[in-house]
Design an enzyme around this catalytic site. Structure first.
Site, PDB file in Angstrom:
ATOM      1  N   CYS A   1      -2.215  -3.362   1.017  1.00 28.71           N
ATOM      2  CA  CYS A   1      -1.931  -2.097   1.697  1.00 28.71           C
ATOM      3  C   CYS A   1      -2.565  -2.133   3.096  1.00 28.71           C
ATOM      4  O   CYS A   1      -3.713  -2.551   3.242  1.00 28.71           O
ATOM      5  CB  CYS A   1      -2.519  -0.939   0.882  1.00 28.71           C
ATOM      6  SG  CYS A   1      -2.355   0.633   1.728  1.00 28.71           S
TER       7      CYS A   1
ATOM      8  N   CYS B   1      -8.726   6.530   1.974  1.00 27.14           N
ATOM      9  CA  CYS B   1      -7.396   6.588   2.611  1.00 27.14           C
ATOM     10  C   CYS B   1      -6.813   8.004   2.546  1.00 27.14           C
ATOM     11  O   CYS B   1      -7.160   8.804   1.665  1.00 27.14           O
ATOM     12  CB  CYS B   1      -6.458   5.576   1.975  1.00 27.14           C
ATOM     13  SG  CYS B   1      -5.916   5.999   0.326  1.00 27.14           S
TER      14      CYS B   1
ATOM     15  N   GLU C   1     -10.296  -4.325  -5.063  1.00 24.06           N
ATOM     16  CA  GLU C   1     -10.340  -3.993  -3.626  1.00 24.06           C
ATOM     17  C   GLU C   1     -11.744  -4.229  -3.078  1.00 24.06           C
ATOM     18  O   GLU C   1     -11.915  -4.825  -2.007  1.00 24.06           O
ATOM     19  CB  GLU C   1      -9.942  -2.521  -3.425  1.00 24.06           C
ATOM     20  CG  GLU C   1     -10.055  -2.090  -1.961  1.00 24.06           C
ATOM     21  CD  GLU C   1      -9.953  -0.580  -1.780  1.00 24.06           C
ATOM     22  OE1 GLU C   1      -9.116   0.060  -2.441  1.00 24.06           O
ATOM     23  OE2 GLU C   1     -10.715  -0.046  -0.958  1.00 24.06           O
TER      24      GLU C   1
HETATM   25  S1  SF4 Z   1      -4.530   4.292  -2.647  1.00 22.35           S
HETATM   26 FE1  SF4 Z   1      -4.561   4.266  -0.393  1.00 22.35          FE
HETATM   27  S2  SF4 Z   1      -5.355   2.255   0.157  1.00 22.35           S
HETATM   28 FE2  SF4 Z   1      -4.765   2.141  -2.005  1.00 22.35          FE
HETATM   29  S3  SF4 Z   1      -2.678   1.389  -1.974  1.00 22.35           S
HETATM   30 FE3  SF4 Z   1      -2.513   3.604  -1.967  1.00 22.35          FE
HETATM   31  S4  SF4 Z   1      -2.398   4.188   0.231  1.00 22.35           S
HETATM   32 FE4  SF4 Z   1      -3.140   2.068   0.110  1.00 22.35          FE
END
Ligand code: SF4
Length: 289
Positions: free
Chosen positions: A94, A201, A124
């Site tokens: 992402c 995010c 992550e």
């Molecule tokens: S939660 Fe936020 S950082 Fe994680 S994939 Fe979804 S938009 Fe991207």
């Protein structure tokens, strides 16, 4: 039973992008592995397994073929190892995770001791740590972290008196604020510089504020998503913190009619990895009660 859905719920754009890639691959994706679980949702994982997609916990266990980096990202070491082994790499990290990796890497290169607020076992977070040459410390509790920082400082290996904190993208905003406040109150005075980067995010923040708003309008909350999905659990915790009777269900079959007795309006929200059809089935069943 009346049902109100949160204004923001379910798949975020990062997860949608990754899943679209698998849809584009078609029904047969054999020979494709994901590095770690694509999303923490059993329905999605099952449908990918049915198409032949394997899950590899590390690059070494991929027998060959294609390796997909999930939305959660990966460390540069894993990427380099996959390239060295000649695997075909498909990177669906992402962009908001890439941003955190970049911030952490830059700060590490500038001499800061990077701290990642989050869960050290999460893909992550492990990826972000990798972008700091594996030097970042991970913590969700400042009181626990500070003695480690002091010990590191005294060991002479590094002098981490300049700290830079980033957050795992899906952490609750209030907990990040508390972590920072606790960090400042426990740090010795000779830690002279602390940079804080709120890297939670926007889709996570939107879902968190939406569940808090919805909690004011309903008298019971159903949170839909994988039991091991951290962002789904956080939504349930936020609802509980608003004093609301809250249930976290992974499958529609987990709903119990007796939960809704004496209630008028049920709220429904869902984590960023919950498919729309599961959310809609949950709503449909509650409406029947
Ligand atoms: S939660 Fe936020 S950082 Fe994680 S994939 Fe979804 S938009 Fe991207």
């Amino acid at each position: 039973m009346q049902v109100k859905k949160a204004r923001e719920l379910g798949f975020c754009f990062g997860v949608k992008k990754t899943l679209k890639l698998f849809d584009d691959m078609g029904a047969d994706s054999s020979g494709v592995h994901t590095l770690g679980t694509l999303v923490h949702n059993p329905q999605v994982v099952k449908s990918l397994q049915a198409r032949g997609v394997g899950v590899a916990q590390d690059v070494a266990s991929v027998p060959g073929g294609t390796l997909t980096i999930t939305a959660h990202g990966a460390s540069p070491t894993s990427i380099a190892e996959a390239q060295r082994r000649g695997l075909r790499l498909v990177d669906t990290t992402c962009p908001l995770v890439t941003k955190v990796q970049k911030i952490a890497q830059d700060l590490h290169n500038q001499g800061y001791q990077v701290v990642v607020f989050g869960d050290h076992k999460h893909q992550e977070v492990r990826g972000i740590v990798g972008w700091t040459d594996d030097t970042a410390l991970v913590s969700a509790d400042a009181e626990e972290l500070v003695p480690r920082l002091i010990a590191l400082s005294r060991s002479g290996k590094r002098v981490p008196k300049r700290l830079a904190v980033v957050s795992q993208t899906t952490q609750p905003a209030e907990r990040f604020k508390k972590f920072i406040a606790d960090l400042f109150s426990h740090l010795p005075d000779d830690f002279r510089e602390v940079q804080v980067h709120n890297t939670i995010c926007d889709p996570t923040l939107d879902r968190q504020s939406a569940v808090i708003d919805l909690a004011q309008e309903v008298d019971i909350m159903i949170v839909v998503g994988g039991h091991d999905s951290a962002n789904t659990r956080h939504l349930a915790e936020l609802s509980e913190e608003e004093g609301l009777e809250t249930y976290h269900v992974e499958w529609p079959d987990e709903l119990r009619p007796e939960w809704f007795e004496g209630h008028m309006v049920a709220g429904v929200t869902a984590g960023a990895s919950t498919p729309d059809d599961v959310i809609e089935e949950v709503v449909r069943r509650i409406e029947m009660y």
